[in-house]
Design an enzyme around this catalytic site. Structure first.
Site, PDB file in Angstrom:
ATOM      1  N   HIS A   1      96.886  74.744   6.731  1.00  0.00           N
ATOM      2  CA  HIS A   1      96.053  75.563   5.844  1.00  0.00           C
ATOM      3  C   HIS A   1      94.623  75.043   5.881  1.00  0.00           C
ATOM      4  O   HIS A   1      94.348  73.954   6.413  1.00  0.00           O
ATOM      5  CB  HIS A   1      96.581  75.517   4.405  1.00  0.00           C
ATOM      6  CG  HIS A   1      96.749  74.118   3.870  1.00  0.00           C
ATOM      7  ND1 HIS A   1      95.682  73.326   3.506  1.00  0.00           N
ATOM      8  CD2 HIS A   1      97.873  73.370   3.653  1.00  0.00           C
ATOM      9  CE1 HIS A   1      96.127  72.156   3.085  1.00  0.00           C
ATOM     10  NE2 HIS A   1      97.445  72.148   3.172  1.00  0.00           N
TER      11      HIS A   1
ATOM     12  N   CYS B   1     100.402  67.613   4.960  1.00  0.00           N
ATOM     13  CA  CYS B   1     100.045  68.906   5.557  1.00  0.00           C
ATOM     14  C   CYS B   1      99.058  68.753   6.710  1.00  0.00           C
ATOM     15  O   CYS B   1      98.553  67.671   6.982  1.00  0.00           O
ATOM     16  CB  CYS B   1      99.474  69.831   4.492  1.00  0.00           C
ATOM     17  SG  CYS B   1     100.750  70.529   3.415  1.00  0.00           S
TER      18      CYS B   1
END
Length: 347
Positions: free
Chosen positions: A223, A236
């Site tokens: 992301h 992440c």
């Protein structure tokens, strides 16, 4: 009496003369001493130049924006520690490069615009390619992936990702992966679900634009988020906004069985591999010494990917089959739905 008076006057005159001569000599002596002192304190012209040559670099480092150090394919743009000087350095940087070029330079240094001064030195290509493809550390062609239509790979050692389509490199860019205490899971996985704006499970204050999950239970995905120039995430895979948007549209999601409890087909294949040199020199800075320092060889990636290619192809074929059956079912359902709509209108 007169003679005595004359003698006294003469004697007084002589004494005055002697006193004046003595004073003059003392004044001259003091004057000479002063001249010697001044002369000793002043530096001859040659000495002045010598001192100037020794002191100028130190002064420049603290008061003048640094110049580009040109060493070949990649150059070093040095950023001073002094906070007041950074504005003038940024002005010089902005004047020399346009917005797209600045974005490309920061990307090579694994930075976004918010974190541009996290580095003490920016690695700058002698020739700017805003697509970054001219500087790809990934091979342009991987025959081992010739049958895989979509594949995304993340390299921990160089903090970069790449996208391959049937073995051809079509895109690559910077990332910031899991920090040492919360490292990103290595190995083969597949893209799951996506959401344009997710809220982190670690902190509700963390907004994650263009989030694409790759480990559903672990909550790991790629992301948009800050790129500080080193692995900093909570597992992440952080990306620049434009890269997150691109991958959001590119990758395929999973397909779930009715009810959503189980997976009917997996999404795009994703690989995370390697290890970061924790505490060592940032890998991209090595480009200043060797423009091929970050390159990953065809042989290395072939050896890494070859055992997992059969699984990628199997999941790819299954997804195509499932997607086709869903498409066929929708096509068959469309006329029936249209008939129902027509009947409703006629009534």
């Amino acid at each position: 009496m007169k003679n005595i008076s004359v003698k006294k006057s003469f004697l007084y005159a002589c004494l005055c003369a002697v006193f004046l001569v003595s004073c003059k000599k003392e004044i001259e002596k003091i004057s000479d001493t002063f001249k010697d002192t001044v002369s000793a304190s002043e530096t001859p012209e040659a000495e002045k130049d010598s001192i100037k040559k020794d002191s100028v670099p130190v002064v420049k480092k603290e008061s003048v924006p640094p110049m580009m150090q040109e060493n070949g394919f990649y150059n070093a743009f040095v950023i001073p520690k002094d906070k007041k000087l950074r504005d003038s350095v940024y002005a010089e940087f902005s004047k020399k490069y346009n917005e797209q070029e600045r974005t490309a330079i920061l990307a090579l240094n694994r930075l976004d615009s918010k974190s541009k001064w996290n580095a003490d030195t920016l690695v700058v290509p002698a020739k700017i390619d805003t697509t970054l493809m001219a500087y790809s550390p990934f091979p342009m062609q991987l025959d081992v992936l010739s049958g895989v239509k979509k594949f995304v790979i993340f390299s921990y050692p160089i903090q970069a990702y790449a996208v391959y389509s049937n073995g051809s490199l079509i895109k690559w860019g910077p990332t910031s992966m899991g920090k040492k205490s919360a490292q990103t899971t290595r190995g083969l996985t597949f893209a799951n679900w996506k959401k344009k704006l997710s809220i982190s499970t670690v902190s509700s204050e963390w907004k994650l634009p263009y989030n694409f999950n790759i480990h559903n239970i672990g909550g790991i995905g790629w992301h948009e988020y800050t790129l500080p120039g080193y692995p900093a995430s909570h597992s992440c895979l952080r990306l620049l906004r434009k890269d997150a948007q691109w991958l959001y549209s590119y990758a395929d999601t999973w397909i779930l069985n009715p009810g959503g409890a189980t997976t009917k087909a997996r999404g795009t294949a994703v690989m995370v591999f390697g290890d970061y040199n924790w505490g060592g020199r940032r890998p991209w800075k090595k480009l200043l010494d060797d423009p091929n320092a970050n390159n990953i060889s065809v042989e290395e990636l072939t050896k890494l990917l070859e055992p997992d290619v059969p699984k990628m192809l199997k999941e790819q074929a299954n997804r195509e089959k499932v997607a086709d059956s869903i498409k066929t079912a929708k096509a068959m359902a469309a006329p029936i739905q249209n008939e129902k709509s027509t009947d409703t209108l006629s009534k």
